[in-house]
Design an enzyme around this catalytic site. Structure first.
Site, PDB file in Angstrom:
ATOM      1  N   ARG A   1       0.887  -1.178   0.000  1.00 35.23           N
ATOM      2  CA  ARG A   1       0.000   0.000   0.000  1.00 35.23           C
ATOM      3  C   ARG A   1       0.914   1.214   0.000  1.00 35.23           C
ATOM      4  O   ARG A   1       1.693   1.394   0.947  1.00 35.23           O
ATOM      5  CB  ARG A   1      -0.913  -0.014   1.237  1.00 35.23           C
ATOM      6  CG  ARG A   1      -1.638   1.287   1.453  1.00 35.23           C
ATOM      7  CD  ARG A   1      -2.763   1.189   2.467  1.00 35.23           C
ATOM      8  NE  ARG A   1      -3.896   0.464   1.922  1.00 35.23           N
ATOM      9  CZ  ARG A   1      -5.140   0.535   2.403  1.00 35.23           C
ATOM     10  NH1 ARG A   1      -5.411   1.284   3.447  1.00 35.23           N
ATOM     11  NH2 ARG A   1      -6.112  -0.158   1.849  1.00 35.23           N
TER      12      ARG A   1
ATOM     13  N   HIS B   1      -7.113   1.008  -6.672  1.00 35.36           N
ATOM     14  CA  HIS B   1      -7.346   0.114  -5.525  1.00 35.36           C
ATOM     15  C   HIS B   1      -8.039  -1.158  -6.043  1.00 35.36           C
ATOM     16  O   HIS B   1      -9.194  -1.429  -5.748  1.00 35.36           O
ATOM     17  CB  HIS B   1      -8.210   0.829  -4.486  1.00 35.36           C
ATOM     18  CG  HIS B   1      -8.214   0.178  -3.137  1.00 35.36           C
ATOM     19  ND1 HIS B   1      -7.406  -0.903  -2.802  1.00 35.36           N
ATOM     20  CD2 HIS B   1      -8.935   0.455  -2.013  1.00 35.36           C
ATOM     21  CE1 HIS B   1      -7.634  -1.238  -1.551  1.00 35.36           C
ATOM     22  NE2 HIS B   1      -8.552  -0.444  -1.051  1.00 35.36           N
TER      23      HIS B   1
ATOM     24  N   GLN C   1      -9.879  -3.937  -3.820  1.00 29.86           N
ATOM     25  CA  GLN C   1     -11.196  -3.534  -3.322  1.00 29.86           C
ATOM     26  C   GLN C   1     -12.274  -3.853  -4.355  1.00 29.86           C
ATOM     27  O   GLN C   1     -13.348  -4.352  -4.033  1.00 29.86           O
ATOM     28  CB  GLN C   1     -11.194  -2.023  -3.022  1.00 29.86           C
ATOM     29  CG  GLN C   1     -12.543  -1.515  -2.548  1.00 29.86           C
ATOM     30  CD  GLN C   1     -12.950  -2.136  -1.229  1.00 29.86           C
ATOM     31  OE1 GLN C   1     -12.178  -2.159  -0.289  1.00 29.86           O
ATOM     32  NE2 GLN C   1     -14.170  -2.664  -1.152  1.00 29.86           N
TER      33      GLN C   1
ATOM     34  N   ASP D   1     -17.347   6.850  -2.010  1.00 29.03           N
ATOM     35  CA  ASP D   1     -16.141   6.669  -1.196  1.00 29.03           C
ATOM     36  C   ASP D   1     -15.907   8.012  -0.503  1.00 29.03           C
ATOM     37  O   ASP D   1     -16.555   9.015  -0.838  1.00 29.03           O
ATOM     38  CB  ASP D   1     -14.950   6.279  -2.106  1.00 29.03           C
ATOM     39  CG  ASP D   1     -13.692   5.914  -1.339  1.00 29.03           C
ATOM     40  OD1 ASP D   1     -13.755   5.768  -0.101  1.00 29.03           O
ATOM     41  OD2 ASP D   1     -12.620   5.780  -1.980  1.00 29.03           O
TER      42      ASP D   1
ATOM     43  N   CYS E   1     -16.418   1.215   0.088  1.00 24.96           N
ATOM     44  CA  CYS E   1     -15.263   0.378   0.461  1.00 24.96           C
ATOM     45  C   CYS E   1     -14.922   0.461   1.945  1.00 24.96           C
ATOM     46  O   CYS E   1     -14.254  -0.427   2.471  1.00 24.96           O
ATOM     47  CB  CYS E   1     -14.051   0.756  -0.382  1.00 24.96           C
ATOM     48  SG  CYS E   1     -13.470   2.442  -0.071  1.00 24.96           S
TER      49      CYS E   1
ATOM     50  N   ARG F   1     -13.637  -8.955   0.954  1.00 30.05           N
ATOM     51  CA  ARG F   1     -12.210  -8.673   0.782  1.00 30.05           C
ATOM     52  C   ARG F   1     -11.392  -9.926   1.100  1.00 30.05           C
ATOM     53  O   ARG F   1     -10.403 -10.227   0.439  1.00 30.05           O
ATOM     54  CB  ARG F   1     -11.777  -7.510   1.695  1.00 30.05           C
ATOM     55  CG  ARG F   1     -12.286  -6.132   1.289  1.00 30.05           C
ATOM     56  CD  ARG F   1     -11.669  -5.677  -0.022  1.00 30.05           C
ATOM     57  NE  ARG F   1     -10.227  -5.710   0.038  1.00 30.05           N
ATOM     58  CZ  ARG F   1      -9.472  -4.706   0.470  1.00 30.05           C
ATOM     59  NH1 ARG F   1     -10.023  -3.564   0.833  1.00 30.05           N
ATOM     60  NH2 ARG F   1      -8.152  -4.820   0.486  1.00 30.05           N
TER      61      ARG F   1
END
Ligand code: CP
Ligand code: NVA
Length: 317
Positions: free
Chosen positions: A103, A130, A133, A225, A266, A294
């Site tokens: 990340r 991402h 996700q 988001d 998310c 996930r």
């Protein structure tokens, strides 16, 4: 050749189908123990330059449930934090572990890591993409709607890292993806170009609008988001002014989508900013299924990237 997963465009439509199929199988009660030894003797490095709850825990548990060993590291603890190059770090890690998840603040750093690594590299979130996700989002959508092709997904709010990977994933899966964003907060141009190219000759349709009502009209799924992603805190005040109230997902906005539309996010969420509490805690919200997924999609992705073709095929339904 080793495979990486940095944006979402590394997968073919058939790959997406098989990864989601395996994720569904790994999730089912009957097959929950499936693959419990496939990563035996193999380690996965998990590097974090930014905070994480879901990515950190789901990856650690996923590697463990597949019989592997997760090595969780914050970038500041590594010599990276003292100036060792990304390339040298990648070369060294490649001698110890069998896969690296990172990340990072800058997507370019991840590309350098992948370029110098001999083992697969997975993007656990960058400023631009991402993809892990979005695999979970697709599985959640499929569970609730029974299919992906031909669905309409409305993205409302910031054209951020999740939105960029979504545009590409929608193109690969034949989804109509409409993003409503304020001027200046559109998805990344490169991501849109990739998505448009992939959408050619499929039922997918990727569109940008400025009106959230237009985006959600007839939508099967509404997604948003945070308005202030990690690393953008200094712009927080300006961003909130640009997004609130027009781009908030409210009950009123949800009422313009299909009656049975689902709501995805998310997480982490900011109730009263990008979404109201009534929506995220209401009956259309599937955000905790999405968070759970996930784990299952990460397990399937690790199998896809780390196992040989025959071993992977033996697991897939
Ligand atoms: N959705 C997501 O990636 O959450 P974390 O930041 O907690 O990992
Ligand atoms: N867009 C958000 C996603 C968090 C999981 C961020 O980058 O902070």
């Amino acid at each position: 050749m080793k495979k990486d997963f940095l944006t979402f465009s590394e997968l073919t439509p058939a790959d997406v189908k098989s990864i989601l199929g395996l994720a569904g199988r790994l999730k089912s009660q009957r097959d929950r123990g499936l693959g419990s030894a496939v990563l035996g003797g193999r380690s996965v490095a998990l590097i974090f330059e930014k905070p994480s709850t879901r990515t950190r825990v789901s990856f650690q548990v996923a590697v463990s449930e597949l019989g592997g060993y997760p090595v969780s590291l914050s970038a500041s603890e590594l010599q990276l934090g003292r100036g060792e190059t990304i390339e040298d770090t990648a070369r060294v890690l490649s001698r110890y572990v069998h896969c690296v998840m990172a990340r990072v603040n800058r997507h370019g750093d991840l590309e350098r890591l992948a370029e110098a690594s001999r083992v697969p590299v997975i993007n656990g979130l960058s400023d631009l993409y991402h993809p892990v996700q979005v695999l979970a989002d697709l599985l959640t959508l499929m569970e609730h709607k029974g299919r992906l092709k031909g669905l309409k997904v409305a993205w409302v709010g910031d054209g951020d890292n999740v939105c960029n990977s979504w545009a590409i994933a929608a193109a690969l899966t034949g989804i109509e993806f409409v993003a409503a964003t304020p001027k200046g907060y559109e998805p990344n141009k490169g991501a849109l170009a990739t998505a448009s190219k992939l959408a050619r000759g499929t039922t997918a349709d990727i569109r940008l609008v400025s009106d959230p009502v237009e985006a959600v009209s007839h939508a099967d799924c509404v997604i948003t988001d945070t308005f202030v992603s990690m690393g953008f805190e200094a712009e927080g005040r300006r961003r909130k002014k640009a997004f609130i109230p027009k781009y908030q997902v409210t009950e009123q906005l949800m009422s313009k989508a299909k009656k049975d539309a689902i709501f995805q996010h998310c997480l982490p969420a900011h109730r009263g900013e990008e979404v109201t509490a009534e929506v995220i805690d209401g009956p259309q919200s599937v955000v905790f299924d999405e968070a759970e997924n996930r784990l299952h999609t990460t397990k399937a992705l690790l199998c896809y990237l780390m196992l040989g073709r025959a071993e992977y095929s033996a697991l897939t339904p």
